[in-house]
Write an enzyme that holds these catalytic residues in place. Structure first.
Site, PDB file in Angstrom:
ATOM      1  N   ASP A   1      69.776  81.932  58.171  1.00  0.00           N
ATOM      2  CA  ASP A   1      68.697  81.135  58.770  1.00  0.00           C
ATOM      3  C   ASP A   1      68.388  79.939  57.889  1.00  0.00           C
ATOM      4  O   ASP A   1      69.215  79.516  57.072  1.00  0.00           O
ATOM      5  CB  ASP A   1      67.475  82.054  59.025  1.00  0.00           C
ATOM      6  CG  ASP A   1      66.634  81.610  60.219  1.00  0.00           C
ATOM      7  OD1 ASP A   1      65.868  80.646  60.067  1.00  0.00           O
ATOM      8  OD2 ASP A   1      66.743  82.208  61.312  1.00  0.00           O
TER       9      ASP A   1
ATOM     10  N   ARG B   1      54.293  70.721  60.807  1.00  0.00           N
ATOM     11  CA  ARG B   1      55.095  71.565  59.903  1.00  0.00           C
ATOM     12  C   ARG B   1      55.854  70.678  58.905  1.00  0.00           C
ATOM     13  O   ARG B   1      57.017  70.899  58.617  1.00  0.00           O
ATOM     14  CB  ARG B   1      56.101  72.426  60.674  1.00  0.00           C
ATOM     15  CG  ARG B   1      56.497  73.674  59.909  1.00  0.00           C
ATOM     16  CD  ARG B   1      57.835  74.262  60.321  1.00  0.00           C
ATOM     17  NE  ARG B   1      58.051  75.529  59.633  1.00  0.00           N
ATOM     18  CZ  ARG B   1      59.219  76.141  59.560  1.00  0.00           C
ATOM     19  NH1 ARG B   1      60.286  75.622  60.118  1.00  0.00           N
ATOM     20  NH2 ARG B   1      59.336  77.267  58.912  1.00  0.00           N
TER      21      ARG B   1
ATOM     22  N   LYS C   1      72.033  79.383  65.866  1.00  0.00           N
ATOM     23  CA  LYS C   1      70.634  79.478  66.305  1.00  0.00           C
ATOM     24  C   LYS C   1      70.074  78.053  66.257  1.00  0.00           C
ATOM     25  O   LYS C   1      69.927  77.478  65.180  1.00  0.00           O
ATOM     26  CB  LYS C   1      69.862  80.405  65.354  1.00  0.00           C
ATOM     27  CG  LYS C   1      68.368  80.508  65.637  1.00  0.00           C
ATOM     28  CD  LYS C   1      67.719  81.506  64.674  1.00  0.00           C
ATOM     29  CE  LYS C   1      66.217  81.562  64.803  1.00  0.00           C
ATOM     30  NZ  LYS C   1      65.595  82.405  63.771  1.00  0.00           N
ATOM     31  N   TRP C   2      69.783  77.477  67.420  1.00  0.00           N
ATOM     32  CA  TRP C   2      69.324  76.087  67.533  1.00  0.00           C
ATOM     33  C   TRP C   2      67.801  76.120  67.659  1.00  0.00           C
ATOM     34  O   TRP C   2      67.273  76.534  68.683  1.00  0.00           O
ATOM     35  CB  TRP C   2      69.971  75.436  68.757  1.00  0.00           C
ATOM     36  CG  TRP C   2      69.611  74.000  69.020  1.00  0.00           C
ATOM     37  CD1 TRP C   2      68.377  73.481  69.253  1.00  0.00           C
ATOM     38  CD2 TRP C   2      70.526  72.892  69.107  1.00  0.00           C
ATOM     39  NE1 TRP C   2      68.459  72.133  69.482  1.00  0.00           N
ATOM     40  CE2 TRP C   2      69.767  71.745  69.407  1.00  0.00           C
ATOM     41  CE3 TRP C   2      71.918  72.764  68.981  1.00  0.00           C
ATOM     42  CZ2 TRP C   2      70.347  70.482  69.574  1.00  0.00           C
ATOM     43  CZ3 TRP C   2      72.476  71.509  69.155  1.00  0.00           C
ATOM     44  CH2 TRP C   2      71.706  70.384  69.434  1.00  0.00           C
ATOM     45  N   ASP C   3      67.117  75.660  66.632  1.00  0.00           N
ATOM     46  CA  ASP C   3      65.661  75.788  66.563  1.00  0.00           C
ATOM     47  C   ASP C   3      64.979  74.450  66.842  1.00  0.00           C
ATOM     48  O   ASP C   3      65.611  73.390  66.805  1.00  0.00           O
ATOM     49  CB  ASP C   3      65.286  76.300  65.160  1.00  0.00           C
ATOM     50  CG  ASP C   3      63.974  77.064  65.139  1.00  0.00           C
ATOM     51  OD1 ASP C   3      63.214  76.979  66.123  1.00  0.00           O
ATOM     52  OD2 ASP C   3      63.709  77.752  64.129  1.00  0.00           O
TER      53      ASP C   3
ATOM     54  N   ASN D   1      60.973  73.153  65.846  1.00  0.00           N
ATOM     55  CA  ASN D   1      59.740  73.710  65.304  1.00  0.00           C
ATOM     56  C   ASN D   1      58.499  72.834  65.363  1.00  0.00           C
ATOM     57  O   ASN D   1      57.573  73.021  64.576  1.00  0.00           O
ATOM     58  CB  ASN D   1      59.972  74.157  63.856  1.00  0.00           C
ATOM     59  CG  ASN D   1      60.599  75.532  63.813  1.00  0.00           C
ATOM     60  OD1 ASN D   1      60.164  76.430  64.519  1.00  0.00           O
ATOM     61  ND2 ASN D   1      61.631  75.700  63.017  1.00  0.00           N
TER      62      ASN D   1
ATOM     63  N   CYS E   1      65.890  78.592  70.296  1.00  0.00           N
ATOM     64  CA  CYS E   1      64.666  78.992  69.591  1.00  0.00           C
ATOM     65  C   CYS E   1      63.776  77.765  69.479  1.00  0.00           C
ATOM     66  O   CYS E   1      64.266  76.651  69.327  1.00  0.00           O
ATOM     67  CB  CYS E   1      65.057  79.516  68.204  1.00  0.00           C
ATOM     68  SG  CYS E   1      63.670  79.952  67.141  1.00  0.00           S
TER      69      CYS E   1
ATOM     70  N   ASP F   1      58.335  84.444  67.348  1.00  0.00           N
ATOM     71  CA  ASP F   1      58.345  84.702  65.906  1.00  0.00           C
ATOM     72  C   ASP F   1      57.576  85.976  65.584  1.00  0.00           C
ATOM     73  O   ASP F   1      57.631  86.481  64.467  1.00  0.00           O
ATOM     74  CB  ASP F   1      57.712  83.522  65.153  1.00  0.00           C
ATOM     75  CG  ASP F   1      58.744  82.448  64.844  1.00  0.00           C
ATOM     76  OD1 ASP F   1      59.932  82.661  65.158  1.00  0.00           O
ATOM     77  OD2 ASP F   1      58.367  81.397  64.288  1.00  0.00           O
TER      78      ASP F   1
END
Ligand code: GLA
Length: 731
Positions: free
Chosen positions: A359, A436, A468-470, A472, A518, A540
């Site tokens: 991650d 963030r 895993k394409w996030d 945020n 994600c 989450d």
């Protein structure tokens, strides 16, 4: 099936269990007549669906018959500015500043082929009706598309505007408009928050407008682009329910308006707060697609129809099994080195995982969330080599290798920002707004997309088999200075088109990579993203008790196979709650399964237990992916949760039951299955009982008396081979 009755100018769209009728009025307007259980047809629509006038309601332009008012008859698509005072589907501003349009019927085509909206995800296949309308005041044409999926009892709608005249500005353009006769309806939507996504919210509709929407340039944690209305009193198992699902990942709106006479209009499409699109001569604008399903088997029936529709017609055809993963995030956060990685990888193999997912924290100089997004170069010092070396270690341990990326973002503290400060989304004169501690990349800028293609190509080709394409944060300043001033208001939709272009590029180029979507958990869990990434990190929040609610709510619209669920350690990071390992694993088994913990901190017994869950998951995977879902116990309504998955041939079923809070002297509880073959004998694997389907459905199984909080049980049913029915209970 799509049929057209020339005499009455009546279109009849039908599936196995629904009919949808509308008619062209003599004046050229489209009038909706019926949507509900399948009917044979209507001989005299005028008589069956009389129109009525209402004081203060205007007539149709040039129509002498005062009963026809755009404000009172049911529409197929309502246009602003000509007497329909309800929420409109289309609002235009013409060059001379006027906002009135008058679209009338021109003709129709029925095609066995189905197209899709330009640059956006689309359902596959299906007979399609295109109804063409023309504005009597301009050169604009509006085409309404209806694709019928008979088995899934669904209609997919979209609309296209074509301009062959002077420029116009589109201020609102919905994908669908659906009018319902006067009655009592409930509205159902999936609302929530970060770490508490997709909580079902149901209440009676009263006069006025109820809206769910997002203005975040993402479908959002707060509201999901799903909506339903049901006949008041419809339950999980019976009663009429209509579901609406938008295939879109950006700002959206779904509105339900109950008018003065009790009729209800539902509309949905791209969010119109701040929306403005300039349509020049020769241009066309397509709305995203929206699916409409009808069920008379309650909210459960509606969900099963949506699930079938998504699985068969939207999720990638070459869908891979979701690998059982160990993800490093809750185990190590940003703090790891080569030794820690080696220990996690060995531990993952010991737990029976199939893939190790590295991650956040592997690139640039990222050791917390303040830096390096955009610098997609591996931190060789931290990893003890390149990504290849981590991939190799995974292979040596029998695992595939997965990696986390957050391509749409840029940190202020990054090489990328230092070389391209103008690549982030910002408003000149204001400091770029952080969330963030990160900024959003301006995907509308082609140079940014090119950079992402080349930098991620370099990563994805290094032995990566899982991504895993996030994403945020949400977009605050919706501006791209690469657009001319008259097009800057188009940013929000252009961002999503640019995102889809990238997703299309990567998923086509890397067909063997498994992509997980994600957005800080489930902040972009929508049908648009599922078209590219068929599994989403649901939340989450990995707390088993909360996950019961999150996964239960998500299943209203989305099949279980789209939800990725991990067993994490306790006390839970999000809630501080401790739940039994079994409960965490049982709840996580209802979808993509994995772990998000440090195996080195587990006892030998815990590791052995987790191994059994990995083995179980491999056996359950295809059932969970393809089966019908029945929500047996509602965690929002009581102290229990239960969901059942039943194979299409009814030979296998699996149910997970959770009892939340212990109580002394609890009432006796039972579990009644649904959908089973009543005449078949099932073996309950966990207990060894052999019971007939009718017993399991009608009498149900007695549940154990729970002792302690957050207790769970699973029940795996298998049809007994012929002849084995006679055997006594094995218990
Ligand atoms: C988001 C994701 C998490 C994790 C972190 C990493 O919050 O939802 O699963 O990947 O980002 O920063």
């Amino acid at each position: 099936m799509i049929s057209y009755d020339e005499r009455q100018k009546l279109f009849h769209l039908s599936g196995e269990r629904f009919s949808y009728l509308f008619q062209v009025l003599p004046q050229g307007y489209l009038r909706h007549l019926y949507y509900g259980q399948r009917i044979g047809g209507v001989q005299d629509a005028e008589e069956m669906f009389p129109v009525r006038a209402c004081s203060f309601s205007p007539g149709l332009p040039g129509c002498g018959d005062s009963r026809f008012s755009p404000d009172t008859f049911s529409c197929e698509f309502s246009v602003y500015g000509a007497g329909d005072f309800r929420e409109c589907s289309l609002l235009l501003e013409k060059e001379d500043g006027t906002r009135t349009a008058d679209f009338r019927y021109e003709g129709y085509e029925i095609s066995p082929e189905k197209g899709g909206p330009d640059g956006m995800p689309a359902f596959r296949g299906g007979e399609t009706l295109a109804v063409r309308l023309k504005d009597t005041l301009s050169s604009l044409r509006l085409v309404l598309y209806y694709t019928v999926y008979e088995e899934e009892n669904a209609i997919v709608r979209r609309a296209v505007l074509q301009n062959t005249g002077p420029s116009v500005r589109i201020l609102r353009f919905m994908s669908f408009c659906s009018d319902f006769p006067a009655g009592n309806y409930d509205r159902i939507s999936l609302n929530g928050a970060y770490a508490a996504e997709r909580m079902p919210d149901r209440a009676p509709l009263s006069q006025g407008v109820y809206t769910v929407s997002s203005t975040r340039c993402a479908s959002s944690h707060e509201h999901n682009p799903f909506f339903a209305i049901s006949a008041t009193g419809a339950s999980e198992e019976w009663g009429e329910v209509y579901g609406f699902l938008l295939v879109y990942s950006g700002s959206f709106v779904m509105r339900a308006e109950k008018d003065a006479l009790g009729g209800v209009r539902v509309t949905g499409g791209i969010g119109d707060t701040g929306f403005c699109w300039r349509l020049d001569k020769g241009g066309r604008f397509c709305t995203p697609e929206a699916a409409l399903v009808y069920s008379c088997e309650g909210t459960g029936g509606m969900s099963r129809e949506l699930h079938d529709l998504l699985r068969r017609r939207l999720l990638p055809q070459s869908r891979k099994e979701t690998p059982i993963v160990l993800n490093s995030w809750e185990a190590a956060g940003f703090s790891y080195d080569a030794n820690k990685l080696a220990s996690l990888i060995r531990g993952a193999a010991e737990l029976g995982a199939e893939c190790f997912v590295l991650d956040d924290g592997w690139f640039g100089s990222r050791s917390d969330d303040t830096s390096s997004l955009g610098d997609w170069t591996p931190n060789r010092r931290k990893l003890g080599g390149g990504l290849e070396s981590v991939a190799k270690l995974c292979r040596e341990n029998g695992l595939s290798f997965g990696i986390w990326v957050e391509p749409e973002m840029i940190s202020k503290n990054s090489e990328l920002y230092r070389s391209h400060p103008d690549w982030c989304v910002r408003c000149k004169g204001l400091a770029p707004i952080e969330s963030r501690r990160q900024l959003v990349l301006d995907l509308v800028n082609p140079a940014v997309r090119e950079y992402l293609r080349s930098s991620l190509d370099a990563i994805f080709s290094q032995g990566v088999s899982y991504v895993k394409w996030d994403m945020n944060r949400n977009v605050a300043e919706e501006i791209s200075y690469t657009l001319p001033p008259e097009r800057r208001a188009e940013f929000g939709h252009r961002y999503i088109l640019a995102l889809y272009e990238l997703l299309d590029y990567f998923t086509r180029k890397y067909p063997d990579i498994f992509f997980l979507g994600c957005a800080g958990g489930g902040g972009r869990y929508d049908a648009g993203m599922l078209y590219y990434f068929p599994v989403q990190w649901a939340s989450d929040n990995t707390d088993a008790a909360d996950r019961c609610r999150i996964q239960y709510g998500g299943s209203y619209a989305y099949p279980l196979c789209t939800s990725d669920n991990h067993v994490s350690s306790c006390p839970n990071l999000s809630t501080g709650r401790t739940t039994p390992l079994k409960t965490r694993a049982d709840v996580a088994s209802l979808g993509g399964f994995g772990a998000e913990l440090d195996p080195a901190k587990l006892s030998e017994e815990e590791k052995a237990e987790l191994r059994t869950y990995a083995v179980r998951q491999k056996k359950l995977r295809s059932l969970i992916a393809e089966g019908d879902v029945f929500r047996l116990k509602d965690p929002f309504a009581g102290n229990e949760f239960c969901m059942e998955v039943l194979s299409k041939d009814k030979k296998t079923a699996y149910a997970v039951w959770v009892h939340f809070f212990a109580a002394a002297n609890p009432p006796p509880m039972r579990l009644r299955f649904r959908g089973l073959d009543k005449a078949a004998c099932y073996l309950v694997e966990e207990t060894g009982q052999r019971l007939m389907g009718d017993v399991l459905v009608n009498a149900g199984l007695p549940l154990p008396l729970p002792y302690g909080d957050f207790i769970s049980e699973t029940f795996t049913l298998k049809v007994c081979p012929k002849g084995a029915e006679e055997g006594k209970n094995e218990r």
